[in-house]
Design an enzyme around this catalytic site. Structure first.
Site, PDB file in Angstrom:
ATOM      1  N   GLU A 260       5.530  19.839  34.682  1.00  0.00           N
ATOM      2  CA  GLU A 260       4.932  18.563  34.262  1.00  0.00           C
ATOM      3  C   GLU A 260       4.335  17.819  35.459  1.00  0.00           C
ATOM      4  OE1 GLU A 260       4.382  18.195  31.199  1.00  0.00           O
ATOM      5  OE2 GLU A 260       5.776  19.749  30.504  1.00  0.00           O
ATOM      6  N   HIS A 263       0.839  18.955  35.853  1.00  0.00           N
ATOM      7  CA  HIS A 263      -0.071  18.253  34.944  1.00  0.00           C
ATOM      8  C   HIS A 263      -0.384  16.850  35.464  1.00  0.00           C
ATOM      9  CE1 HIS A 263      -0.339  21.035  31.605  1.00  0.00           C
ATOM     10  NE2 HIS A 263       0.968  21.081  31.422  1.00  0.00           N
TER      11      HIS A 263
HETATM   12 ZN   LIG Z   1       1.976  22.456  30.243  1.00  0.00          ZN
END
Ligand SMILES: [Zn+2]
Length: 497
Positions: A260, A263
Protein backbone atom coordinates in the site's frame (compact mmCIF):
# COMPACT_ATOMS: atom_id res chain seq x y z
CA UNK A 1 -16.34 31.72 -26.07
CA UNK A 2 -12.67 31.80 -27.01
CA UNK A 3 -10.25 28.97 -26.22
CA UNK A 4 -8.65 30.72 -23.25
CA UNK A 5 -12.07 31.31 -21.68
CA UNK A 6 -13.14 27.72 -22.34
CA UNK A 7 -9.93 26.41 -20.78
CA UNK A 8 -10.47 28.45 -17.62
CA UNK A 9 -14.09 27.36 -17.30
CA UNK A 10 -13.30 23.72 -17.99
CA UNK A 11 -10.41 23.44 -15.55
CA UNK A 12 -12.37 25.27 -12.82
CA UNK A 13 -15.22 22.80 -13.30
CA UNK A 14 -12.88 19.79 -13.20
CA UNK A 15 -11.32 21.05 -9.99
CA UNK A 16 -14.72 21.31 -8.32
CA UNK A 17 -15.79 17.85 -9.48
CA UNK A 18 -12.45 16.45 -8.20
CA UNK A 19 -13.06 18.05 -4.81
CA UNK A 20 -16.55 16.56 -4.71
CA UNK A 21 -15.28 13.10 -5.57
CA UNK A 22 -12.60 13.53 -2.92
CA UNK A 23 -15.41 14.13 -0.43
CA UNK A 24 -17.02 10.89 -1.63
CA UNK A 25 -13.65 9.16 -1.18
CA UNK A 26 -13.47 10.28 2.45
CA UNK A 27 -16.88 8.68 3.02
CA UNK A 28 -15.66 5.49 1.36
CA UNK A 29 -12.55 5.49 3.57
CA UNK A 30 -14.70 5.92 6.66
CA UNK A 31 -17.06 3.17 5.53
CA UNK A 32 -14.23 0.65 5.41
CA UNK A 33 -12.48 1.75 8.60
CA UNK A 34 -14.47 3.31 11.43
CA UNK A 35 -18.12 3.64 10.36
CA UNK A 36 -20.55 1.89 12.73
CA UNK A 37 -21.79 -1.39 11.30
CA UNK A 38 -25.42 -0.33 11.27
CA UNK A 39 -24.86 2.91 9.33
CA UNK A 40 -24.51 1.37 5.89
CA UNK A 41 -27.99 2.42 4.75
CA UNK A 42 -27.36 6.09 5.41
CA UNK A 43 -23.89 5.92 3.89
CA UNK A 44 -25.28 4.29 0.76
CA UNK A 45 -27.68 7.21 0.25
CA UNK A 46 -24.94 9.79 0.85
CA UNK A 47 -22.56 8.16 -1.59
CA UNK A 48 -25.26 7.66 -4.15
CA UNK A 49 -26.10 11.38 -4.19
CA UNK A 50 -22.45 12.36 -4.42
CA UNK A 51 -21.76 10.03 -7.32
CA UNK A 52 -24.85 11.29 -9.13
CA UNK A 53 -23.71 14.90 -8.60
CA UNK A 54 -20.20 14.17 -9.85
CA UNK A 55 -21.58 12.33 -12.86
CA UNK A 56 -24.10 15.07 -13.75
CA UNK A 57 -21.47 17.76 -13.60
CA UNK A 58 -18.91 15.73 -15.52
CA UNK A 59 -21.33 15.14 -18.42
CA UNK A 60 -23.07 18.54 -18.45
CA UNK A 61 -23.62 19.84 -22.02
CA UNK A 62 -21.46 22.90 -21.35
CA UNK A 63 -18.49 20.60 -20.64
CA UNK A 64 -19.02 19.07 -24.08
CA UNK A 65 -19.13 22.56 -25.60
CA UNK A 66 -15.88 23.63 -23.91
CA UNK A 67 -14.25 20.44 -25.15
CA UNK A 68 -15.52 21.16 -28.69
CA UNK A 69 -14.07 24.67 -28.58
CA UNK A 70 -10.75 23.47 -27.20
CA UNK A 71 -10.58 20.49 -29.58
CA UNK A 72 -10.68 22.90 -32.52
CA UNK A 73 -8.24 25.41 -31.01
CA UNK A 74 -4.50 25.71 -31.48
CA UNK A 75 -3.25 24.75 -28.01
CA UNK A 76 0.15 24.09 -26.46
CA UNK A 77 1.00 20.40 -26.60
CA UNK A 78 0.29 19.52 -22.98
CA UNK A 79 -3.16 21.08 -23.22
CA UNK A 80 -3.85 19.14 -26.41
CA UNK A 81 -3.01 15.93 -24.56
CA UNK A 82 -5.29 16.97 -21.70
CA UNK A 83 -8.18 17.71 -24.05
CA UNK A 84 -7.78 14.33 -25.81
CA UNK A 85 -7.94 12.46 -22.49
CA UNK A 86 -10.84 14.55 -21.19
CA UNK A 87 -12.74 14.02 -24.44
CA UNK A 88 -12.28 10.27 -24.04
CA UNK A 89 -13.58 10.40 -20.45
CA UNK A 90 -16.49 12.61 -21.46
CA UNK A 91 -17.56 10.50 -24.43
CA UNK A 92 -17.58 7.46 -22.21
CA UNK A 93 -19.35 8.98 -19.23
CA UNK A 94 -21.97 10.92 -21.20
CA UNK A 95 -23.45 7.66 -22.49
CA UNK A 96 -24.25 6.46 -18.96
CA UNK A 97 -27.68 7.47 -17.70
CA UNK A 98 -27.65 9.09 -14.24
CA UNK A 99 -30.23 6.55 -13.08
CA UNK A 100 -27.79 3.72 -13.82
CA UNK A 101 -24.98 5.45 -11.90
CA UNK A 102 -27.26 5.90 -8.91
CA UNK A 103 -28.50 2.32 -9.11
CA UNK A 104 -24.91 1.16 -9.16
CA UNK A 105 -23.97 3.21 -6.09
CA UNK A 106 -26.85 1.68 -4.13
CA UNK A 107 -26.03 -1.83 -5.40
CA UNK A 108 -22.42 -1.35 -4.32
CA UNK A 109 -23.34 -0.49 -0.77
CA UNK A 110 -25.78 -3.39 -0.59
CA UNK A 111 -23.21 -5.66 -2.28
CA UNK A 112 -20.51 -4.80 0.24
CA UNK A 113 -22.81 -5.55 3.18
CA UNK A 114 -24.05 -8.83 1.69
CA UNK A 115 -20.53 -9.86 0.82
CA UNK A 116 -19.37 -9.28 4.40
CA UNK A 117 -22.32 -11.25 5.71
CA UNK A 118 -21.78 -14.10 3.22
CA UNK A 119 -18.07 -14.27 3.97
CA UNK A 120 -18.70 -14.52 7.70
CA UNK A 121 -21.29 -17.26 7.10
CA UNK A 122 -19.03 -18.92 4.45
CA UNK A 123 -22.10 -19.03 2.24
CA UNK A 124 -22.03 -17.64 -1.30
CA UNK A 125 -25.81 -17.88 -1.68
CA UNK A 126 -26.22 -14.87 0.66
CA UNK A 127 -24.18 -12.72 -1.73
CA UNK A 128 -25.51 -14.21 -4.97
CA UNK A 129 -28.52 -11.90 -5.64
CA UNK A 130 -26.42 -8.79 -4.97
CA UNK A 131 -23.70 -10.04 -7.32
CA UNK A 132 -26.26 -10.79 -10.02
CA UNK A 133 -27.49 -7.23 -9.79
CA UNK A 134 -23.95 -5.81 -9.90
CA UNK A 135 -23.10 -7.94 -12.93
CA UNK A 136 -26.30 -6.91 -14.72
CA UNK A 137 -25.52 -3.23 -14.07
CA UNK A 138 -21.98 -3.66 -15.38
CA UNK A 139 -23.25 -5.32 -18.54
CA UNK A 140 -25.73 -2.46 -19.02
CA UNK A 141 -22.93 0.04 -18.56
CA UNK A 142 -20.72 -1.67 -21.11
CA UNK A 143 -23.60 -1.86 -23.61
CA UNK A 144 -24.45 1.82 -23.07
CA UNK A 145 -20.85 2.82 -23.82
CA UNK A 146 -20.36 0.53 -26.82
CA UNK A 147 -22.73 -2.33 -27.53
CA UNK A 148 -20.63 -3.57 -30.47
CA UNK A 149 -17.52 -4.55 -28.54
CA UNK A 150 -16.69 -7.13 -25.89
CA UNK A 151 -18.27 -5.83 -22.65
CA UNK A 152 -15.24 -6.68 -20.53
CA UNK A 153 -12.97 -4.89 -23.01
CA UNK A 154 -15.16 -1.80 -22.76
CA UNK A 155 -15.06 -1.90 -18.94
CA UNK A 156 -11.32 -2.62 -18.87
CA UNK A 157 -10.60 0.57 -20.79
CA UNK A 158 -11.60 2.57 -17.74
CA UNK A 159 -8.92 0.90 -15.61
CA UNK A 160 -6.31 -0.14 -18.15
CA UNK A 161 -6.69 1.87 -21.34
CA UNK A 162 -4.51 0.55 -24.14
CA UNK A 163 -4.70 -3.10 -23.04
CA UNK A 164 -6.57 -5.51 -25.31
CA UNK A 165 -8.13 -8.76 -24.17
CA UNK A 166 -6.57 -10.95 -26.92
CA UNK A 167 -3.09 -9.53 -26.13
CA UNK A 168 -3.74 -10.09 -22.44
CA UNK A 169 -4.78 -13.69 -23.02
CA UNK A 170 -1.63 -14.54 -24.96
CA UNK A 171 0.59 -12.80 -22.38
CA UNK A 172 -1.13 -14.66 -19.55
CA UNK A 173 -0.84 -18.01 -21.37
CA UNK A 174 2.94 -17.62 -21.76
CA UNK A 175 3.28 -16.47 -18.19
CA UNK A 176 1.20 -19.32 -16.80
CA UNK A 177 3.36 -21.87 -18.63
CA UNK A 178 6.57 -20.36 -17.27
CA UNK A 179 5.24 -20.06 -13.71
CA UNK A 180 3.91 -23.59 -13.67
CA UNK A 181 7.40 -24.87 -14.55
CA UNK A 182 8.86 -23.01 -11.54
CA UNK A 183 6.09 -24.11 -9.17
CA UNK A 184 6.47 -27.73 -10.31
CA UNK A 185 10.22 -27.47 -9.74
CA UNK A 186 9.69 -26.29 -6.18
CA UNK A 187 7.26 -29.15 -5.62
CA UNK A 188 6.63 -30.05 -1.99
CA UNK A 189 9.68 -28.29 -0.56
CA UNK A 190 8.89 -27.80 3.14
CA UNK A 191 7.18 -24.50 4.01
CA UNK A 192 9.43 -22.04 5.80
CA UNK A 193 7.07 -20.46 8.27
CA UNK A 194 8.41 -17.56 10.27
CA UNK A 195 6.22 -18.32 13.26
CA UNK A 196 6.37 -16.24 16.41
CA UNK A 197 3.97 -13.98 18.23
CA UNK A 198 3.95 -10.33 17.20
CA UNK A 199 2.09 -7.90 19.49
CA UNK A 200 -0.05 -5.50 17.46
CA UNK A 201 1.13 -2.23 18.97
CA UNK A 202 4.74 -3.02 18.11
CA UNK A 203 3.68 -4.05 14.60
CA UNK A 204 1.95 -0.71 14.10
CA UNK A 205 5.12 1.08 15.15
CA UNK A 206 7.25 -1.05 12.83
CA UNK A 207 4.93 -0.44 9.87
CA UNK A 208 5.17 3.29 10.50
CA UNK A 209 8.99 3.06 10.59
CA UNK A 210 9.04 1.19 7.28
CA UNK A 211 6.53 3.35 5.40
CA UNK A 212 8.36 6.51 6.52
CA UNK A 213 11.74 5.08 5.50
CA UNK A 214 10.41 4.28 2.02
CA UNK A 215 9.34 7.92 1.66
CA UNK A 216 5.64 7.96 2.61
CA UNK A 217 4.71 11.43 3.84
CA UNK A 218 2.81 11.11 7.12
CA UNK A 219 2.08 14.85 7.17
CA UNK A 220 -0.44 14.15 4.39
CA UNK A 221 -1.17 10.52 5.17
CA UNK A 222 -1.99 7.97 7.85
CA UNK A 223 -2.25 4.21 8.34
CA UNK A 224 -5.36 2.58 9.80
CA UNK A 225 -6.51 -1.02 10.14
CA UNK A 226 -9.12 -2.38 7.72
CA UNK A 227 -10.52 -5.77 6.77
CA UNK A 228 -9.10 -5.57 3.26
CA UNK A 229 -6.03 -3.31 2.88
CA UNK A 230 -6.33 -0.46 0.39
CA UNK A 231 -4.95 2.97 -0.38
CA UNK A 232 -7.25 5.87 -1.09
CA UNK A 233 -6.52 9.39 -2.18
CA UNK A 234 -8.92 12.13 -1.10
CA UNK A 235 -7.12 14.55 -3.41
CA UNK A 236 -3.66 16.12 -3.62
CA UNK A 237 -2.52 16.41 -0.03
CA UNK A 238 -4.36 13.48 1.56
CA UNK A 239 -3.44 9.91 0.66
CA UNK A 240 -4.34 7.23 3.19
CA UNK A 241 -3.17 3.67 3.68
CA UNK A 242 -5.04 0.90 5.41
CA UNK A 243 -3.58 -2.42 6.42
CA UNK A 244 -4.37 -5.58 8.32
CA UNK A 245 -2.26 -6.81 11.26
CA UNK A 246 -1.95 -10.49 12.16
CA UNK A 247 -0.61 -11.39 15.59
CA UNK A 248 0.78 -14.70 14.37
CA UNK A 249 2.00 -13.57 10.96
CA UNK A 250 4.39 -10.64 10.86
CA UNK A 251 5.14 -10.83 7.15
CA UNK A 252 1.56 -10.93 5.87
CA UNK A 253 0.75 -7.59 7.49
CA UNK A 254 4.10 -6.00 6.68
CA UNK A 255 3.94 -7.06 3.03
CA UNK A 256 0.49 -5.47 2.83
CA UNK A 257 1.75 -2.21 4.26
CA UNK A 258 4.74 -2.07 1.92
CA UNK A 259 2.38 -2.80 -0.97
CA UNK A 260 0.00 0.00 0.00
CA UNK A 261 2.94 2.32 0.61
CA UNK A 262 3.92 1.74 -3.03
CA UNK A 263 0.47 2.88 -4.13
CA UNK A 264 0.59 5.87 -1.81
CA UNK A 265 4.05 6.96 -3.01
CA UNK A 266 2.67 7.09 -6.55
CA UNK A 267 -0.31 9.18 -5.41
CA UNK A 268 1.89 11.52 -3.38
CA UNK A 269 4.18 11.96 -6.40
CA UNK A 270 1.46 12.84 -8.92
CA UNK A 271 1.69 16.31 -10.51
CA UNK A 272 -0.51 18.50 -8.29
CA UNK A 273 0.39 21.48 -10.51
CA UNK A 274 -1.78 19.85 -13.20
CA UNK A 275 -4.84 19.83 -10.89
CA UNK A 276 -7.87 20.60 -13.05
CA UNK A 277 -6.41 19.34 -16.33
CA UNK A 278 -7.36 15.70 -15.79
CA UNK A 279 -3.68 14.79 -16.27
CA UNK A 280 -2.88 14.83 -12.54
CA UNK A 281 -4.10 11.28 -11.86
CA UNK A 282 -2.53 7.83 -12.24
CA UNK A 283 -2.12 6.55 -15.81
CA UNK A 284 -3.77 3.17 -15.22
CA UNK A 285 -4.50 0.59 -12.57
CA UNK A 286 -1.83 -1.70 -14.00
CA UNK A 287 0.72 1.06 -13.63
CA UNK A 288 -0.54 1.80 -10.11
CA UNK A 289 -0.12 -1.84 -9.25
CA UNK A 290 3.38 -1.87 -10.71
CA UNK A 291 4.34 0.67 -8.06
CA UNK A 292 2.92 -1.34 -5.18
CA UNK A 293 4.31 -4.64 -6.48
CA UNK A 294 7.70 -3.10 -7.10
CA UNK A 295 8.07 -2.03 -3.47
CA UNK A 296 6.36 -5.08 -2.02
CA UNK A 297 8.26 -7.73 -3.99
CA UNK A 298 11.32 -6.46 -5.83
CA UNK A 299 12.43 -4.39 -2.82
CA UNK A 300 10.39 -5.58 0.19
CA UNK A 301 10.99 -9.30 -0.28
CA UNK A 302 14.70 -8.99 -1.09
CA UNK A 303 17.49 -10.11 1.22
CA UNK A 304 19.08 -6.61 1.36
CA UNK A 305 15.72 -5.23 2.55
CA UNK A 306 15.53 -7.73 5.40
CA UNK A 307 19.16 -7.01 6.30
CA UNK A 308 18.17 -3.36 6.65
CA UNK A 309 15.00 -4.28 8.53
CA UNK A 310 16.50 -6.62 11.09
CA UNK A 311 17.85 -4.08 13.61
CA UNK A 312 14.56 -2.18 13.34
CA UNK A 313 12.65 -5.37 13.99
CA UNK A 314 14.84 -6.12 17.00
CA UNK A 315 14.19 -2.63 18.36
CA UNK A 316 10.41 -3.14 18.17
CA UNK A 317 10.42 -6.82 19.19
CA UNK A 318 13.37 -7.32 21.56
CA UNK A 319 14.60 -10.90 21.69
CA UNK A 320 12.52 -12.09 18.71
CA UNK A 321 15.44 -14.24 17.59
CA UNK A 322 14.85 -13.93 13.84
CA UNK A 323 17.71 -13.38 11.44
CA UNK A 324 17.43 -11.51 8.14
CA UNK A 325 17.79 -14.76 6.27
CA UNK A 326 14.88 -16.31 8.23
CA UNK A 327 12.70 -13.41 7.17
CA UNK A 328 13.92 -13.67 3.59
CA UNK A 329 13.24 -17.40 3.37
CA UNK A 330 9.82 -17.13 4.97
CA UNK A 331 8.81 -14.18 2.77
CA UNK A 332 9.77 -16.15 -0.32
CA UNK A 333 8.31 -19.55 0.33
CA UNK A 334 6.44 -20.81 -2.71
CA UNK A 335 3.37 -22.71 -1.74
CA UNK A 336 0.00 -22.75 -3.50
CA UNK A 337 -2.63 -21.42 -1.09
CA UNK A 338 -6.25 -20.34 -1.24
CA UNK A 339 -5.89 -16.62 -0.57
CA UNK A 340 -4.63 -14.26 -3.28
CA UNK A 341 -3.54 -11.46 -0.95
CA UNK A 342 -1.42 -13.88 1.07
CA UNK A 343 0.06 -15.62 -1.97
CA UNK A 344 3.76 -15.70 -2.75
CA UNK A 345 4.85 -13.67 -5.74
CA UNK A 346 5.02 -16.73 -8.02
CA UNK A 347 1.65 -18.42 -7.46
CA UNK A 348 0.03 -14.98 -7.10
CA UNK A 349 -0.38 -14.60 -10.83
CA UNK A 350 -2.31 -17.85 -11.12
CA UNK A 351 -4.87 -16.42 -8.68
CA UNK A 352 -5.25 -13.49 -11.05
CA UNK A 353 -5.53 -15.67 -14.14
CA UNK A 354 -8.37 -17.65 -12.49
CA UNK A 355 -10.33 -14.45 -11.85
CA UNK A 356 -9.79 -12.98 -15.30
CA UNK A 357 -10.94 -16.22 -16.95
CA UNK A 358 -14.05 -16.32 -14.74
CA UNK A 359 -14.91 -12.72 -15.54
CA UNK A 360 -14.57 -13.47 -19.26
CA UNK A 361 -16.96 -16.41 -18.83
CA UNK A 362 -19.44 -14.29 -16.83
CA UNK A 363 -19.46 -11.46 -19.37
CA UNK A 364 -19.60 -13.78 -22.37
CA UNK A 365 -22.63 -15.51 -20.83
CA UNK A 366 -20.81 -18.85 -20.58
CA UNK A 367 -21.12 -18.89 -16.80
CA UNK A 368 -24.05 -18.05 -14.49
CA UNK A 369 -23.41 -16.35 -11.15
CA UNK A 370 -25.02 -19.34 -9.42
CA UNK A 371 -22.33 -21.62 -10.86
CA UNK A 372 -19.45 -19.33 -9.92
CA UNK A 373 -18.34 -21.15 -6.73
CA UNK A 374 -18.03 -24.49 -8.55
CA UNK A 375 -16.20 -22.93 -11.49
CA UNK A 376 -13.88 -21.18 -9.02
CA UNK A 377 -13.07 -24.40 -7.18
CA UNK A 378 -12.47 -26.30 -10.42
CA UNK A 379 -9.92 -23.75 -11.61
CA UNK A 380 -8.10 -23.74 -8.27
CA UNK A 381 -7.89 -27.50 -8.40
CA UNK A 382 -6.58 -27.42 -11.96
CA UNK A 383 -4.13 -24.48 -11.78
CA UNK A 384 -2.97 -24.54 -8.16
CA UNK A 385 -3.64 -28.16 -7.25
CA UNK A 386 -5.78 -27.26 -4.23
CA UNK A 387 -9.55 -27.16 -3.68
CA UNK A 388 -11.01 -24.47 -1.40
CA UNK A 389 -12.90 -26.07 1.52
CA UNK A 390 -15.49 -23.27 1.68
CA UNK A 391 -16.61 -20.08 -0.08
CA UNK A 392 -14.95 -17.74 2.43
CA UNK A 393 -11.49 -18.87 1.30
CA UNK A 394 -12.80 -19.41 -2.23
CA UNK A 395 -15.00 -17.20 -4.34
CA UNK A 396 -15.86 -14.77 -1.51
CA UNK A 397 -12.33 -13.81 -0.54
CA UNK A 398 -11.94 -10.61 -2.60
CA UNK A 399 -13.81 -7.37 -2.03
CA UNK A 400 -13.78 -6.32 -5.70
CA UNK A 401 -16.91 -7.94 -7.07
CA UNK A 402 -18.85 -6.75 -3.98
CA UNK A 403 -18.50 -3.23 -5.35
CA UNK A 404 -19.06 -4.25 -8.96
CA UNK A 405 -15.37 -3.80 -9.80
CA UNK A 406 -15.12 -6.13 -12.76
CA UNK A 407 -12.28 -5.96 -15.32
CA UNK A 408 -9.90 -4.98 -12.54
CA UNK A 409 -7.94 -8.13 -11.64
CA UNK A 410 -5.74 -8.13 -14.76
CA UNK A 411 -4.13 -4.97 -13.41
CA UNK A 412 -2.41 -6.97 -10.64
CA UNK A 413 -0.53 -9.19 -13.03
CA UNK A 414 0.09 -6.33 -15.44
CA UNK A 415 1.60 -4.58 -12.43
CA UNK A 416 3.92 -7.53 -11.77
CA UNK A 417 5.00 -7.54 -15.41
CA UNK A 418 5.64 -3.79 -15.48
CA UNK A 419 7.43 -3.93 -12.12
CA UNK A 420 9.81 -6.60 -13.45
CA UNK A 421 10.60 -4.43 -16.47
CA UNK A 422 11.17 -1.41 -14.19
CA UNK A 423 13.50 -3.43 -11.96
CA UNK A 424 15.58 -4.65 -14.90
CA UNK A 425 15.89 -1.07 -16.14
CA UNK A 426 16.58 0.40 -12.70
CA UNK A 427 19.41 -2.08 -12.16
CA UNK A 428 21.13 -0.67 -15.25
CA UNK A 429 20.74 2.89 -13.97
CA UNK A 430 21.59 2.09 -10.35
CA UNK A 431 24.07 -0.82 -10.39
CA UNK A 432 24.57 -0.66 -6.60
CA UNK A 433 20.83 -1.01 -5.95
CA UNK A 434 21.25 -3.85 -3.44
CA UNK A 435 23.82 -1.90 -1.39
CA UNK A 436 21.51 1.11 -1.33
CA UNK A 437 18.63 -0.98 -0.04
CA UNK A 438 20.81 -2.67 2.59
CA UNK A 439 21.84 0.80 3.80
CA UNK A 440 18.23 2.02 3.85
CA UNK A 441 18.92 4.50 1.07
CA UNK A 442 15.53 4.26 -0.60
CA UNK A 443 15.47 7.84 -1.82
CA UNK A 444 17.35 7.27 -5.12
CA UNK A 445 14.86 4.50 -5.96
CA UNK A 446 11.89 6.73 -5.20
CA UNK A 447 13.46 9.59 -7.17
CA UNK A 448 13.91 7.28 -10.15
CA UNK A 449 10.21 6.32 -10.04
CA UNK A 450 9.12 9.89 -9.40
CA UNK A 451 11.09 11.16 -12.37
CA UNK A 452 10.07 8.46 -14.84
CA UNK A 453 6.56 7.53 -13.71
CA UNK A 454 4.90 9.56 -10.95
CA UNK A 455 5.39 13.16 -12.06
CA UNK A 456 3.94 12.43 -15.51
CA UNK A 457 0.47 11.64 -14.19
CA UNK A 458 -1.79 10.52 -17.00
CA UNK A 459 -0.03 12.19 -19.92
CA UNK A 460 0.47 8.71 -21.41
CA UNK A 461 -1.66 5.59 -20.92
CA UNK A 462 -0.10 2.90 -18.71
CA UNK A 463 1.40 0.66 -21.42
CA UNK A 464 2.82 3.70 -23.26
CA UNK A 465 4.36 5.05 -20.06
CA UNK A 466 6.06 1.74 -19.33
CA UNK A 467 7.47 1.64 -22.86
CA UNK A 468 8.72 5.20 -22.47
CA UNK A 469 10.63 4.14 -19.33
CA UNK A 470 11.98 0.71 -20.28
CA UNK A 471 12.02 0.71 -24.10
CA UNK A 472 11.06 -2.42 -26.03
CA UNK A 473 11.30 -5.31 -23.60
CA UNK A 474 9.62 -8.67 -23.15
CA UNK A 475 7.94 -8.20 -19.76
CA UNK A 476 7.01 -11.89 -19.44
CA UNK A 477 10.69 -12.75 -19.80
CA UNK A 478 11.64 -9.99 -17.34
CA UNK A 479 9.25 -11.36 -14.74
CA UNK A 480 10.19 -15.00 -15.24
CA UNK A 481 13.93 -14.35 -15.13
CA UNK A 482 13.55 -12.21 -11.98
CA UNK A 483 11.50 -14.97 -10.31
CA UNK A 484 13.89 -17.70 -11.38
CA UNK A 485 16.94 -15.80 -10.19
CA UNK A 486 15.49 -15.28 -6.71
CA UNK A 487 13.60 -18.52 -6.19
CA UNK A 488 15.89 -20.74 -8.27
CA UNK A 489 18.70 -19.77 -5.89
CA UNK A 490 16.55 -20.27 -2.80
CA UNK A 491 15.27 -23.67 -3.87
CA UNK A 492 18.41 -24.90 -5.65
CA UNK A 493 16.76 -25.00 -9.08
CA UNK A 494 18.12 -24.24 -12.53
CA UNK A 495 15.79 -22.79 -15.11
CA UNK A 496 15.17 -25.24 -17.96
CA UNK A 497 16.61 -24.00 -21.26
ZN1 LIG B 1 -2.52 -2.98 -4.98
Amino acid sequence: MDAAGAWDKLTAEIREVSLLSGAAASLAWDQQTYMPKGSGGLRGKQMSILSRLCHERAVAPQVGEWLDTLGAADLPEQRQVAIRKLRRDYDREVKLPGSLIERQALARTAGFEKWMEAKTAKDFSIFRPALEELLAISKEKAAAIDADRHPLQVLMEKYDPGVSIPALQSTFARLQEGLTALITGVGDAPARELGGHWPLEAQKALHTDVAAALGYDFATGRIDPAEHPFTISLGHGDTRITTHYYEDDLLAGLGGTVHETGHALYEQGLPSDLFGTGLDSAASFGLHESQSRFWENAIGRSLPFFEWLQPRLDARFPGNGKQAVDLYRAANRIQPGFIRVQADEVTYNLHVIVRVELELALFEGRLAVADLPDAWNEKYTKYLGITPPDDAVGVLQDVHWSSGAFAYFQSYTLGNLYAAAFLATLRQDLPDLDDRVRAGEFRPILDWLRDRVHRHGRTLDGPERVRAVVGERDYVEDLLSYLWSRHGALYGLTRPA
